[in-house]
Write a protein that holds these residues in place. Structure first.
Motif, PDB file in Angstrom:
ATOM      1  N   LYS A 179     -20.075   8.526   0.547  1.00  0.00           N
ATOM      2  CA  LYS A 179     -20.712   7.417  -0.124  1.00  0.00           C
ATOM      3  C   LYS A 179     -19.837   7.070  -1.190  1.00  0.00           C
ATOM      4  N   ASP A 180     -19.354   8.115  -1.938  1.00  0.00           N
ATOM      5  CA  ASP A 180     -18.652   7.738  -3.289  1.00  0.00           C
ATOM      6  C   ASP A 180     -17.327   7.658  -2.974  1.00  0.00           C
ATOM      7  N   ASP A 181     -16.832   7.235  -1.756  1.00  0.00           N
ATOM      8  CA  ASP A 181     -15.636   6.947  -1.511  1.00  0.00           C
ATOM      9  C   ASP A 181     -15.457   5.611  -1.215  1.00  0.00           C
ATOM     10  N   PHE A 182     -16.424   4.802  -1.525  1.00  0.00           N
ATOM     11  CA  PHE A 182     -16.308   3.092  -1.102  1.00  0.00           C
ATOM     12  C   PHE A 182     -16.926   2.746  -2.201  1.00  0.00           C
ATOM     13  N   THR A 183     -16.513   1.227  -2.373  1.00  0.00           N
ATOM     14  CA  THR A 183     -17.172   0.315  -3.220  1.00  0.00           C
ATOM     15  C   THR A 183     -17.211  -0.969  -2.602  1.00  0.00           C
ATOM     16  N   ILE A 184     -18.515  -1.734  -2.694  1.00  0.00           N
ATOM     17  CA  ILE A 184     -18.864  -2.893  -2.087  1.00  0.00           C
ATOM     18  C   ILE A 184     -19.139  -3.976  -3.012  1.00  0.00           C
ATOM     19  N   SER A 185     -18.709  -5.146  -2.740  1.00  0.00           N
ATOM     20  CA  SER A 185     -19.268  -6.318  -3.436  1.00  0.00           C
ATOM     21  C   SER A 185     -19.847  -7.595  -2.602  1.00  0.00           C
ATOM     22  N   GLU A 186     -20.653  -8.256  -3.165  1.00  0.00           N
ATOM     23  CA  GLU A 186     -21.181  -9.506  -2.641  1.00  0.00           C
ATOM     24  C   GLU A 186     -20.964 -10.570  -3.315  1.00  0.00           C
ATOM     25  N   ASP A 187     -20.397 -11.517  -2.823  1.00  0.00           N
ATOM     26  CA  ASP A 187     -19.871 -12.874  -3.465  1.00  0.00           C
ATOM     27  C   ASP A 187     -19.372 -12.576  -4.913  1.00  0.00           C
ATOM     28  N   GLY A 188     -18.486 -11.403  -4.613  1.00  0.00           N
ATOM     29  CA  GLY A 188     -17.707 -10.969  -6.132  1.00  0.00           C
ATOM     30  C   GLY A 188     -18.296 -10.192  -7.157  1.00  0.00           C
ATOM     31  N   ARG A 189     -19.553  -9.966  -6.672  1.00  0.00           N
ATOM     32  CA  ARG A 189     -20.433  -9.059  -7.693  1.00  0.00           C
ATOM     33  C   ARG A 189     -20.582  -7.690  -7.177  1.00  0.00           C
ATOM     34  N   PRO A 190     -20.234  -6.725  -8.002  1.00  0.00           N
ATOM     35  CA  PRO A 190     -20.459  -5.249  -7.469  1.00  0.00           C
ATOM     36  C   PRO A 190     -21.739  -5.093  -6.988  1.00  0.00           C
ATOM     37  N   GLN A 191     -21.961  -4.109  -5.978  1.00  0.00           N
ATOM     38  CA  GLN A 191     -23.423  -3.752  -5.443  1.00  0.00           C
ATOM     39  C   GLN A 191     -23.498  -2.084  -5.512  1.00  0.00           C
ATOM     40  N   SER A 192     -24.699  -1.594  -5.683  1.00  0.00           N
ATOM     41  CA  SER A 192     -24.827  -0.120  -5.763  1.00  0.00           C
ATOM     42  C   SER A 192     -25.142   0.000  -4.242  1.00  0.00           C
ATOM     43  N   ILE A 193     -24.382   1.154  -3.579  1.00  0.00           N
ATOM     44  CA  ILE A 193     -24.694   1.628  -2.395  1.00  0.00           C
ATOM     45  C   ILE A 193     -25.918   2.448  -2.383  1.00  0.00           C
ATOM     46  N   HIS A 194     -27.075   2.319  -1.559  1.00  0.00           N
ATOM     47  CA  HIS A 194     -28.097   2.808  -1.642  1.00  0.00           C
ATOM     48  C   HIS A 194     -28.206   3.878  -0.359  1.00  0.00           C
ATOM     49  N   TYR A 195     -27.567   3.407   0.730  1.00  0.00           N
ATOM     50  CA  TYR A 195     -27.779   4.092   1.956  1.00  0.00           C
ATOM     51  C   TYR A 195     -26.301   4.200   2.588  1.00  0.00           C
ATOM     52  N   PHE A 196     -26.219   5.569   3.089  1.00  0.00           N
ATOM     53  CA  PHE A 196     -24.928   5.671   3.447  1.00  0.00           C
ATOM     54  C   PHE A 196     -25.115   6.881   4.723  1.00  0.00           C
ATOM     55  N   THR A 197     -24.743   6.584   5.964  1.00  0.00           N
ATOM     56  CA  THR A 197     -24.524   7.383   7.140  1.00  0.00           C
ATOM     57  C   THR A 197     -23.255   7.125   7.932  1.00  0.00           C
ATOM     58  N   ARG A 198     -23.009   8.363   8.610  1.00  0.00           N
ATOM     59  CA  ARG A 198     -21.630   8.332   9.592  1.00  0.00           C
ATOM     60  C   ARG A 198     -22.497   8.147  10.868  1.00  0.00           C
ATOM     61  N   GLU A 199     -22.351   7.191  11.627  1.00  0.00           N
ATOM     62  CA  GLU A 199     -22.920   6.676  12.606  1.00  0.00           C
ATOM     63  C   GLU A 199     -22.070   6.858  13.970  1.00  0.00           C
ATOM     64  N   SER A 200     -22.126   8.039  14.348  1.00  0.00           N
ATOM     65  CA  SER A 200     -21.162   8.689  15.458  1.00  0.00           C
ATOM     66  C   SER A 200     -22.183   8.843  16.673  1.00  0.00           C
ATOM     67  N   ASP A 201     -23.667   8.527  16.819  1.00  0.00           N
ATOM     68  CA  ASP A 201     -24.423   8.785  17.651  1.00  0.00           C
ATOM     69  C   ASP A 201     -25.423   7.857  17.815  1.00  0.00           C
ATOM     70  N   LEU A 202     -25.143   6.592  17.001  1.00  0.00           N
ATOM     71  CA  LEU A 202     -26.123   5.832  17.084  1.00  0.00           C
ATOM     72  C   LEU A 202     -26.557   4.880  18.513  1.00  0.00           C
ATOM     73  N   PRO A 203     -27.397   4.560  19.165  1.00  0.00           N
ATOM     74  CA  PRO A 203     -27.419   3.756  20.313  1.00  0.00           C
ATOM     75  C   PRO A 203     -26.775   2.616  19.835  1.00  0.00           C
ATOM     76  N   LEU A 204     -26.121   2.016  21.068  1.00  0.00           N
ATOM     77  CA  LEU A 204     -25.049   1.130  21.116  1.00  0.00           C
ATOM     78  C   LEU A 204     -25.335   0.057  22.082  1.00  0.00           C
ATOM     79  N   THR A 205     -25.441  -1.187  21.845  1.00  0.00           N
ATOM     80  CA  THR A 205     -25.656  -2.439  22.779  1.00  0.00           C
ATOM     81  C   THR A 205     -24.471  -3.153  22.959  1.00  0.00           C
TER      82      THR A 205
END
Length: 390
Positions: free
Chosen positions: A77-103
């Motif tokens: 989680k701490d290896d990323f930064t994210i922004s929306e419309d130029g405004r920095p956001q706090s990452i609250h959820y983070f997982t590695r999705e290697s086995d999540l169901p796929l459509t």
């Protein structure tokens, strides 16, 4: 004797007083209970005020590569930064999705420009679905598009049904126009039932051209199938990227895929040798039909201006980039099978990043997202933004 009578009278008086006091106490207790019950009933009949808070969580799926193109799946989680419309956001959820169901949605261009490469696409698609599909988790559908968009197989986890749908992939026979001779009621072209392409038999017919409803196909797959699904979703489009005759625009097709949270992976497969002459535009018109919840869509002629010489590669690249997918081009060095292997690796090695926008009243419409890795040598592949509801 007088004394004894006096004492008896006193006992009687005391007994009467005790009885009266007991009666009064019982009456008071009963009154209190009735009052409490009435108060409780009054409260029960009063409306209850509750506080409802709507939390808008934005989830973003991402693939990360190093400068050599190798997938990196060990970040946190701490290896990323994210922004929306130029405004920095706090990452609250983070997982590695290697086995999540796929459509998955497999969408194959069956227009005349693909007739010489269709068998290779079919064979590679068989292998891809065999590798990707896990019967207990994943599901897929198959669509073909040329001068119509048709759902050959609705969502299923059956490899047998998907393989049967791939077997129906054929290029359309040329449509002709009756100019004399033959049966005037025989229009030729089209389908002759059971999903077999019409043979266009008859005399005195003239070729009317073909069509490639690429934008309509992406729009319909996203709007009628993908938006109803949860979890990871991806469309695999095999085409030369040239649209002719769609009712929807390129922008609408992209926006619909974004609203359905669906990534589009494009496989550019051009047959330059077998497609020397330009194809004319074609419009079938007609209502929706067919089955599978989607049916067929005829091209009623473009409602939007289209370039005479579209750059299919740029179009597919734009569709993939703006939806969080990736565009591949088949070449002598990169076969369809190799491309499918790369797509499979990507879909099995994704990060899921979630945040709650800091502006709760930001409103609906499109919001730009920028997800980056703190390491400068890493490249993050994800969608450009999302459409918020009002």
């Amino acid at each position: 004797m007088h004394l004894k009578r006096s004492c008896g009278f006193g006992v009687v008086i005391l007994a009467l007083m005790s009885l009266i006091m007991w009666a009064l106490a019982s009456l008071a207790q009963s009154t209190a209970k009735d009052s409490a019950a009435k108060t409780g009933a009054d409260h029960a009949n009063q409306p209850v005020t509750t506080l409802s808070v709507k939390v808008n969580v934005v989830n973003v799926l991402a693939t990360v590569r190093d400068k050599h193109g190798k997938i990196v799946n060990t970040l946190g989680k701490d290896d990323f930064t994210i922004s929306e419309d130029g405004r920095p956001q706090s990452i609250h959820y983070f997982t590695r999705e290697s086995d999540l169901p796929l459509t998955l949605g497999l969408m194959v261009d069956t227009s005349m420009s693909q007739r010489r490469v269709l068998e290779q696409e079919r064979s590679a698609s068989h292998g891809f679905l065999d590798q990707m599909m896990r019967g207990d988790k994943d599901k897929a559908f198959v669509i073909h598009f040329d001068r119509e968009v048709e759902l050959l197989q609705d969502l299923t986890n059956s490899n047998e049904k998907l393989e049967a749908a791939l077997g129906k992939l054929t290029t359309p026979q040329p449509q002709f126009k009756q100019t004399g001779g033959g049966d005037p009621n025989d229009q030729g072209g089209g389908r002759d039932g059971d999903d077999n392409r019409g043979s266009g038999r008859g005399q005195g017919r003239h070729h009317m051209g073909g069509g490639t409803l690429l934008y309509d196909a992406i729009y319909l797959a996203s709007d009628e199938l993908m938006k109803k699904q949860q979890g990871r979703k991806a469309l695999i489009v095999l085409s030369d990227g040239v649209d002719r005759g769609s009712k929807e625009s390129l922008e609408t097709a992209i926006a619909t895929a974004q609203k359905a949270d669906t990534a589009v992976y494009s496989i550019l497969y051009k047959d330059d040798e077998g497609n020397g002459e330009r194809r004319g535009g074609f419009g079938m018109g007609g209502p929706w039909g067919g089955g599978g919840g989607m049916g067929r869509r005829g091209g009623g002629g473009p409602r939007y201006p289209q370039e005479q010489r579209s750059d299919g590669k740029k179009i597919l690249a734009r569709i993939s980039q703006e939806t969080g997918g990736r565009m591949f081009e088949v070449s002598k060095k990169l076969t369809v099978d190799q491309i499918y292997a790369q797509i499979e690796e990507e879909l099995r090695n994704q990060y899921s990043v979630g945040y709650t926008p800091d502006r709760a009243n930001a409103g609906g419409g499109y919001h730009k997202i920028q997800l980056v890795a703190k390491r400068k040598d890493l490249i993050v592949q994800t969608r450009d933004g999302y459409y918020a509801t009002e």
